[in-house]
Scaffold this active site. Structure first.
Site, PDB file in Angstrom:
ATOM      1  CE  LYS A  85      -1.566   1.447   4.171  1.00 14.81           C
ATOM      2  NZ  LYS A  85      -1.278   2.828   4.601  1.00 14.81           N
ATOM      3  CG  ASN A  86       2.372   2.710   3.571  1.00 15.56           C
ATOM      4  OD1 ASN A  86       1.201   3.060   3.370  1.00 15.56           O
ATOM      5  ND2 ASN A  86       2.839   2.437   4.778  1.00 15.56           N
TER       6      ASN A  86
ATOM      7  NE  ARG B 178      -0.297  12.307   8.136  1.00  9.05           N
ATOM      8  CZ  ARG B 178      -0.203  13.558   8.527  1.00  9.05           C
ATOM      9  NH1 ARG B 178      -1.231  14.133   9.085  1.00  9.05           N
ATOM     10  NH2 ARG B 178       0.906  14.246   8.378  1.00  9.05           N
TER      11      ARG B 178
ATOM     12  NE  ARG C  93      -6.788   4.599   5.849  1.00  7.31           N
ATOM     13  CZ  ARG C  93      -6.239   5.701   6.337  1.00  7.31           C
ATOM     14  NH1 ARG C  93      -6.655   6.177   7.483  1.00  7.31           N
ATOM     15  NH2 ARG C  93      -5.293   6.319   5.689  1.00  7.31           N
TER      16      ARG C  93
ATOM     17  CB  CYS D 214      -2.844  11.506  12.061  1.00  5.65           C
ATOM     18  SG  CYS D 214      -2.731   9.774  11.757  1.00  5.65           S
TER      19      CYS D 214
ATOM     20  CG  ASP E 157       3.648   1.149   9.645  1.00  7.32           C
ATOM     21  OD1 ASP E 157       3.250   1.993  10.471  1.00  7.32           O
ATOM     22  OD2 ASP E 157       3.944   1.448   8.471  1.00  7.32           O
TER      23      ASP E 157
ATOM     24  NE  ARG F 228       1.422  10.225  10.235  1.00  4.08           N
ATOM     25  CZ  ARG F 228       0.924   9.267   9.478  1.00  4.08           C
ATOM     26  NH1 ARG F 228      -0.273   8.804   9.719  1.00  4.08           N
ATOM     27  NH2 ARG F 228       1.619   8.766   8.489  1.00  4.08           N
ATOM     28  N   PRO F 229       3.292  16.465  11.520  1.00  6.47           N
ATOM     29  CG  PRO F 229       4.746  17.780  12.763  1.00  6.47           C
ATOM     30  CD  PRO F 229       4.231  16.379  12.628  1.00  6.47           C
ATOM     31  CB  VAL F 230       3.521  18.256   5.975  1.00  5.83           C
ATOM     32  CG1 VAL F 230       2.691  16.989   5.954  1.00  5.83           C
ATOM     33  CG2 VAL F 230       2.634  19.485   6.123  1.00  5.83           C
ATOM     34  CG  ASP F 231       8.314  20.041  10.000  1.00  3.79           C
ATOM     35  OD1 ASP F 231       7.518  19.114  10.250  1.00  3.79           O
ATOM     36  OD2 ASP F 231       9.503  20.023  10.357  1.00  3.79           O
TER      37      ASP F 231
END
Ligand code: EPU
Length: 423
Positions: free
Chosen positions: A22-23, A93, A401, A117, A307, A122-125
């Site tokens: 998936k990822n 995300r 998912r 989340c 995970d 879970r920032p996206v900086d």
């Protein structure tokens, strides 16, 4: 809403085939937006997150053609809009990763910020810092990232502050069409990043070093199409191996790459499993033994994957001895512990909820449970398989998912599991 009902107590025995990762697939879908020609992706798992990504591409006007074998053909050049809406990004995300490819290819993109989340903030900086270093102009407006690169992106030297899988993938994709050379340092090294780089190179990109902590990308003028088969899902494979170990069973996972799971199989050997491997399979045999408790600390690849943390906690619940599991990637990834305790598990959370101390008991008891993230939910499936009596797992849309045909795969291994609808 669907639920899973499990009658525990059977050993998992038999063979199954690993699904596509998936990822990996999700990022390759985003990468297809870089191409001037169609990209065909094979070995795509049939999952809700994949459907969400297809919906997202559809909302951009991109033509997506699927055949009965789930080969998916993406025609990026049919794109009509450059906005990824909040409704889709908030449910997954990974959709944030369309920002860089749209920006690199079309000079503009508007993508909703993903927000928090269940497993952490879970920032996206790091994603945004990387895109800015490539020359993107970025503004925040009404919860959206609005990005422009009118004269195109420019190669740059970027050092990530820490290991980030999504950040590494995002900037690697964007840099493929930048002018000149980009060097990324302190990169994440996950196999999904290597898979993505291989797909991009097959489209005509010039990327070296994926899978190491330094990736060099020499920008090209345009990318073409290609056909790429997604690698096997190491987290799905790992989940079934742990489930088999926890139930004292014996299974063989076909299509799995042992190189990607060596830390896990090492831990399963410590737990008492016999492991045999071939080029594309992994076999685990507990010879009917109860597992021994294992201790571990999650870490970026090649460390123990976050995970698979929840699944190992489930195994430790009924193992002989005491195991300590420390989570270092996400700040809130022990929700499963509270549900497992309702099944009779003896677990203490310590160190500001970063460490679970699990004292194995002889038997868990079935109970109604639920969880609000994918891996926590599947760990409750493992808990249900080893428990005495009936476990009903609610909110299984999380499992859908990330686990293709989970009840079918488990039933083939002898589990007593059914999907029911609570109406
Ligand atoms: N982080 C930041 N800033 C950033 C990016 C990340 O602070 O700009 C933090 C995150 O909050 C986290 C840590 O850095 O605490 C690592 O995050 P990373 O970017 O590596 O994770 P991700 O790309 O968001 C992917 C997987 C996750 C998996 C992690 C770690 C996908 C779609 N997701 O997330 O998978 O747990 O890497 O391996 O690839 C799952 O499949 O259940 C799942 C959550």
């Amino acid at each position: 809403m669907d639920q899973l009902m499990i009658e525990g107590g059977t050993r998992l025995c038999g063979e199954l085939r690993a699904s596509g990762a998936k990822n990996s697939a999700l990022k390759i879908f985003a990468a297809a937006l870089l191409g001037d020609e169609p990209v065909t992706i094979g070995n795509v798992p049939h999952l809700r997150d994949i459907t969400t990504m297809i919906e997202l591409l559809g909302s951009l006007g991109v033509e997506v053609v699927m055949d009965e074998k789930m080969n998916i053909e993406i025609h990026a050049n049919t794109i009509k809009r450059f906005t990824a809406p909040y409704d889709l990004v908030k449910t997954m995300r990974a959709s944030f990763n369309v920002l860089g490819p749209m920006l690199a290819h079309y000079g503009q993109a508007e993508v909703s910020l993903p927000g928090g989340c269940a497993i952490g903030s879970r920032p996206v900086d790091q994603h945004l810092r990387g895109l800015k270093a490539l020359g993107a102009e970025i503004e925040m407006e009404n919860g959206y990232v609005k990005a422009h690169a009118n004269g195109g992106l420019k190669g740059s030297h970027i050092y990530f502050d820490f290991s980030t899988v999504g950040g590494t993938e995002h900037i690697m994709m964007a840099a493929t069409l930048a002018d000149g050379e980009t060097v990324l340092e302190n990169c994440a090294r996950e196999p999904e990043i290597v898979d993505l780089a291989e797909c991009l190179n097959a489209m005509g990109a010039d990327i070296t070093g994926a899978g190491t902590d330094t990736i060099t990308i020499t920008g090209v003028k345009s990318l073409s199409g290609c056909r790429h088969d997604v690698i096997a899902d190491r987290i799905e494979t790992g989940t079934y191996l742990i489930a088999a170990a926890a139930t004292s069973g014996k299974i063989k996972v076909q299509g799995a790459k042992h190189d990607h799971l060596e830390v896990l199989t090492g831990k399963l050997k410590e737990a008492g499993a016999e492991i045999s491997v071939g080029d594309d399979w992994i076999e685990l045999d507990m010879q009917g033994r109860r597992p021994r408790a294992v201790s571990l600390v999650t870490a970026p690849y090649p460390g123990f994957p976050t995970d698979l943390q929840a699944q190992i906690v489930a195994l430790n619940c009924i193992a002989e001895g005491t195991g300590t599991v420390r989570e270092t990637i996400f700040e809130n990834r022990f929700m499963h512990v509270h549900e497992m305790k309702r099944m009779g598990a003896q677990i203490r959370l310590e160190g500001n909820n970063t460490t679970a101390n699990i004292e194995g008991v002889c038997q868990l008891k079935g109970a109604p449970v639920m969880a609000n993230d994918l891996r926590a939910s599947v760990s409750l499936v493992i808990a249900g398989l080893i428990a005495d009596g009936t476990t009903i797992i609610d909110r299984i849309y999380h499992i859908d998912r990330g686990y293709e045909h989970i009840e079918e795969k488990l039933r083939n291994l002898g589990a007593n599991i059914q999907r029911t609808s609570s109406g």
